[in-house]
Design an enzyme around this catalytic site. Structure first.
Site, PDB file in Angstrom:
ATOM      1  N   TYR A 155       0.816  -1.375  -0.116  1.00 51.34           N
ATOM      2  CA  TYR A 155       0.096  -0.147  -0.192  1.00 51.34           C
ATOM      3  C   TYR A 155       1.013   1.230   0.133  1.00 51.34           C
ATOM      4  CZ  TYR A 155      -3.402   3.483   1.621  1.00 51.34           C
ATOM      5  OH  TYR A 155      -4.082   4.422   1.871  1.00 51.34           O
ATOM      6  N   LYS A 159       1.241   4.090  -3.123  1.00 51.98           N
ATOM      7  CA  LYS A 159       0.967   5.480  -2.820  1.00 51.98           C
ATOM      8  C   LYS A 159       1.800   6.406  -2.889  1.00 51.98           C
ATOM      9  CE  LYS A 159      -3.339   4.599  -1.996  1.00 51.98           C
ATOM     10  NZ  LYS A 159      -4.535   5.326  -2.495  1.00 51.98           N
TER      11      LYS A 159
END
Length: 180
Positions: A155, A159
């Site tokens: 994640y 990002k």
């Protein structure tokens, strides 16, 4: 432009739903997407209580062909897209990297990063033709902050990549009056 138009990926719940509701308050007509038809129907019932302001389509943004269908659907329902909000995302595997399943890690990259890339790539030509557009890429989760997110490597990495992609795209499109 008489009608304000937007796409919000992942617009059926959470931050995406809040963004969609705010756009509607600002008189936008919006297309939302999700991988879940039930969520789409439920959200559309909520958003369209008094008048038709939102449309939805089942989309897996990790697939370019699905993103193309999303943008085509939005153009058919709303006309040229003025605002794209790349909100959809997944956490991917949670835990120490050595315990992560590589294909699950890759899925987070596909959904979070490539979904953002695909949708942006598809709306830029129409925004350039009108010399106007806004692309909003969500890359929270500590991206750019002082603290990383241990146990969320897929994640967090996806990002951080979105943050870099956003900076590059902003430079590429600023001469076309597209704000990224």
């Amino acid at each position: 432009m008489s009608q304000k138009t937007a796409i919000v990926t992942g617009g059926t719940r959470g931050v995406g739903l809040a963004i969609t509701q705010q756009l509607i308050k600002l008189d936008y007509k919006v297309v939302i997407c999700s991988r879940n038809n039930l969520e789409i129907r439920s959200t559309l019932n909520l958003l369209n209580k008094t008048k038709r302001v939102a449309y939805g389509i089942k989309t897996d943004i990790s697939k370019f062909s699905h993103c193309k269908k999303l943008v085509d659907f939005a153009n058919q329902k709303l006309g040229p897209i003025q605002v794209l909000v790349n909100n959809a995302g997944i956490y991917g595997p949670i835990g120490p990297l050595e315990d992560n399943i590589p294909d699950h890690w890759l899925e987070a990259i596909k959904v979070n990063l490539l979904g953002t890339v695909y949708c942006s790539q598809l709306v830029i030509p129409q925004m350039k033709r009108r010399n106007y557009g806004k692309i909003i890429n969500l890359c929270g989760g500590g991206a750019g902050g002082k603290n990383s997110l241990p146990r969320f490597s897929a994640y967090y990495t996806s990002k951080m990549a979105i943050a870099g992609f956003t900076e590059v795209l902003a430079e590429e499109t600023k001469g076309d009056n597209i704000r990224v």
